[in-house]
Structures are given as C-alpha cells and as structure tokens.
Design an enzyme around this catalytic site. Structure first.
Site, mmCIF file in Angstrom:
data_model
loop_
_atom_site.group_PDB
_atom_site.id
_atom_site.type_symbol
_atom_site.label_atom_id
_atom_site.label_comp_id
_atom_site.label_asym_id
_atom_site.label_seq_id
_atom_site.Cartn_x
_atom_site.Cartn_y
_atom_site.Cartn_z
ATOM 1 N N GLU A 180 0.815 -1.206 0.000
ATOM 2 C CA GLU A 180 0.000 0.000 0.000
ATOM 3 C C GLU A 180 0.852 1.260 0.000
ATOM 4 O OE1 GLU A 180 -4.064 -1.623 2.107
ATOM 5 O OE2 GLU A 180 -2.632 -0.607 3.397
ATOM 6 N N CYS A 182 3.424 8.587 0.830
ATOM 7 C CA CYS A 182 3.955 7.668 1.838
ATOM 8 C C CYS A 182 4.082 6.312 1.154
ATOM 9 C CB CYS A 182 3.007 7.601 3.031
ATOM 10 S SG CYS A 182 3.472 6.320 4.221
ATOM 11 N N CYS A 215 6.461 -7.041 6.925
ATOM 12 C CA CYS A 215 7.560 -6.511 7.740
ATOM 13 C C CYS A 215 8.022 -7.591 8.710
ATOM 14 C CB CYS A 215 7.082 -5.279 8.516
ATOM 15 S SG CYS A 215 8.404 -4.438 9.409
ATOM 16 N N CYS A 235 6.505 -4.759 15.429
ATOM 17 C CA CYS A 235 6.160 -3.713 16.402
ATOM 18 C C CYS A 235 4.706 -3.916 16.808
ATOM 19 C CB CYS A 235 6.359 -2.326 15.793
ATOM 20 S SG CYS A 235 8.081 -1.990 15.354
ATOM 21 N N CYS A 261 1.592 -1.712 15.310
ATOM 22 C CA CYS A 261 1.528 -1.449 13.865
ATOM 23 C C CYS A 261 0.909 -2.629 13.126
ATOM 24 C CB CYS A 261 2.942 -1.177 13.350
ATOM 25 S SG CYS A 261 3.050 -1.028 11.569
ATOM 26 N N GLU A 306 10.499 -2.091 6.826
ATOM 27 C CA GLU A 306 11.602 -1.327 7.425
ATOM 28 C C GLU A 306 12.578 -0.971 6.295
ATOM 29 O OE1 GLU A 306 14.408 0.570 8.790
ATOM 30 O OE2 GLU A 306 12.969 0.145 10.380
ATOM 31 N N LEU A 316 10.635 6.443 17.486
ATOM 32 C CA LEU A 316 11.097 6.278 18.861
ATOM 33 C C LEU A 316 10.009 5.625 19.734
ATOM 34 C CD1 LEU A 316 13.462 6.960 20.821
ATOM 35 C CD2 LEU A 316 12.346 9.153 21.224
ATOM 36 N N CYS A 335 -1.135 6.416 10.041
ATOM 37 C CA CYS A 335 0.121 5.869 10.554
ATOM 38 C C CYS A 335 -0.126 4.553 11.312
ATOM 39 C CB CYS A 335 0.729 6.915 11.484
ATOM 40 S SG CYS A 335 2.286 6.399 12.180
#
Length: 346
Positions: free
Chosen positions: A94, A107, A114, A118, A121, A166, A221, A340
């Site tokens: 996407e 974006c 991935c 995380c 996400c 990533e 972060l 996000c």
C-alpha cells in the site's frame, strides 16, 4: 516460474546503448527507451509509440518490464488517497497520498509485510514476504504523483518512506530508488524533500552516514526508555537507545541532514510527564530538528488506545515549556485504514 528475461529497468543507459548497437539500431534509441521507462513512466513496451513495431517486439522478446499496477483505490473524507498496488508476482503493498494546503506527500512501502513485529503497527502483524525492488518503489512514487496531478493539479512535494516494511532492511533498493527519484532523468525531486523512517537499525544508520546520503532521517522512537521500547518494539533488544543515540550522532556528523523523532502517544503507557522528561533527555543528546507527536490509530490486533485530549495537551505544553521543537501530527485517512500504523492491505 521466474522469467529468464532481464528486467529492462535493471540495466543502465550505456548497457542499453550497447544492446541497441548489437542489434544494428542507432544508439539514440536507448535514450528514447530510457525516457519511456523513467520520465514518461511507460508500463509496457507497447506504450513506447515512437519506436517501430518491430523494435517494440524485439524488446518484448528480450526483456521484461514488471511494472506495478493500481489494484484498488480508497478516498478518505479528508482527501487522503490510499492505493493498494499489485506487484508482478501477485503480492500487494500500500501507498498513500496525503494532500494538505501546501504539500502533496507520498507515503511509500519498501517491503511486502515486515519482519519487525512492532506491537502497535498493523504491518508488524504480517509476515515479511520479500523486499521491493528499486523500480517497484519508483513505480509507487510515480503512480502517487499521477494521482496528485489528477486530484490537485500539483506534483508531489514530499516523499516519506513510512509505509509497509523497514526501509533500512532493504537498504540497497531504497537508496537506488531515491537515486532514480532525484535524478534529472527520473522525477528530478530534491533529496531534501525525502525522509526515510526507521524503527532503529543502528548499523544501517551509520552506513547512511558513510554513504553521505542527502535525504532526511526519521527515527520511530515511541518510547524513551529501553524497558518500554523493548515491550512494544522488539528491535530495541538489539538496537537499544544508547546505541541508537550514538548512531544518529554519527549520521548527523557525516551528513548534517535533518533528523526527526516520531513518537506515538499510547494511553497509560508513554503519555505521562515522566515519559516527557525521558523524551526531553534523549532530544538533548541528538541534534533533532523536530519531534512529531502522533495520534495513535487503533488497530484490531493491538491492546493500545489513544490518550484523552487533556493528556495530549498537557504533554505537548510540557515539551514546549522545555523548548522542545514538537508538533502534534493529527492522523489523516483513519476512515480508510490509511493512517500511521494502519497499512495492512485491508
């Protein structure tokens, strides 16, 4: 079965000229084809209308052109456009167009899925299938640029590598895609308008410094102490905050490029003034240009929630009082899972 034909976009202009010479064609034909591939963004040899039928057939026979295609498009009430792209092998990724008054931002994704898991996400709950090739990333940008022109009559102004995957674990292709995007015979975009976001691969952040890249870097972060960060980002076990701070300083010393922090606020997890103090401490150890405080967008698999508005306001005011250059980033495209952390091919 994988095609034995070479991807024509994986050879450079001089190799293309050599090929045309070998088949008795004038070398200038190579320039024409190169323009079709990168400037005019042809998705097939058939599109190359200023070449003879015979020459197009020859290219078709000897080369492949695995361009990506738009599979589905969703438009948000706020103008955000999410596209699902289909790759030549059927995989899906996407990309998002985020329009504001003075910016048109793409974006883009760098991997199918991935490997970092995380916890907040949606992409992190998918397996990593493969890396995107540099020309596939370029396609994403070119197709989103076309949408920007169609929707707003304006070209892209910014690109963020913040989609699926990533970027620093697909290092070579990401750098090659940026080389094409910034090239005068590509999209001719300034590298200063490109930001690559990483969950924190310290070794590759240093590599960016060694390679003297010209684009900006964003660190996801999301927690400012190791215990909390490891809880939500397993990569922190091998790339802790001390190591990341050293890598970011190394990168800045080598490139002088902008560094920003991304910090999603999670209710009752990283939203207290003590958390703000820890964030300030890290902010002061790295030449950070900006801290993006991001609204959390809930996803099906995760237990996190968005903090109350008063908590967000208090957090932001505290950062401001301590002279932290922080900006609250309101989420765009939430209604179409384009915000996000929400990209998951839904």
């Amino acid at each position: 079965m994988k095609s034995a034909k070479k991807n024509i976009r994986h050879i450079n202009l001089s190799e293309l000229q050599e090929y045309f010479k070998s088949i008795g064609e004038k070398p200038f034909r190579a320039k024409q084809v190169y323009e079709w591939l990168w400037l005019k963004h042809a998705s097939s040899f058939e599109d190359m209308t200023n070449l003879s039928k015979q020459l197009r057939a020859n290219l078709e026979e000897h080369f492949s052109l695995p361009a990506i295609t738009v599979d589905t498009v969703q438009q948000s009430t706020d103008g955000t456009v999410k596209s699902r792209f289909r790759l030549h092998d059927g995989h899906l990724v996407e990309g998002v167009l985020i329009p504001t008054e003075n910016r048109q931002t793409a974006c883009v994704s760098s991997q199918v899925g991935c490997s970092l898991s995380c916890k907040f996400c949606a992409t992190g709950y998918m397996d990593r299938k493969r890396n995107l090739d540099f020309d596939e990333i370029y396609d994403e940008v070119a197709l989103i640029n076309k949408q920007a022109l169609e929707n707003a009559g304006k070209k892209l102004t910014n690109i963020v590598y913040m989609g699926m995957g990533e970027p620093l674990l697909n290092y070579k292709n990401v750098l090659q895609s940026i080389e094409r995007i910034t090239s005068p015979d590509g999209l001719g975009m300034s590298p200063k308008r490109i930001t690559v976001s990483t969950a924190g691969v310290a070794k590759m952040i240093r590599q960016l410094g060694d390679d003297k890249v010209k684009f900006n870097l964003a660190l996801s972060l999301h927690a400012a102490n190791d215990a909390k960060r490891s809880e939500i980002m397993p990569i922190n076990d091998t790339n802790n905050l001390k190591v990341l701070i050293e890598a970011l300083n190394y990168f800045y010393k080598a490139t002088q490029n902008e560094i920003s922090f991304e910090y999603i606020l999670f209710k009752n997890f990283n939203d207290t003034l003590q958390d703000a103090d820890e964030l300030i401490r890290i902010y002061r150890q790295v030449p950070v240009d900006l801290v993006n405080i991001i609204e959390y967008n809930p996803i099906t698999n995760a237990r996190f929630q968005k903090p109350d508005e008063e908590v967000v306001d208090t957090f932001m005011q505290y950062l401001g009082k301590n002279r932290v250059n922080a900006r609250l980033r309101r989420s765009r495209g939430k209604d179409i899972d384009a915000a996000c952390g929400q990209l998951a091919n839904k």
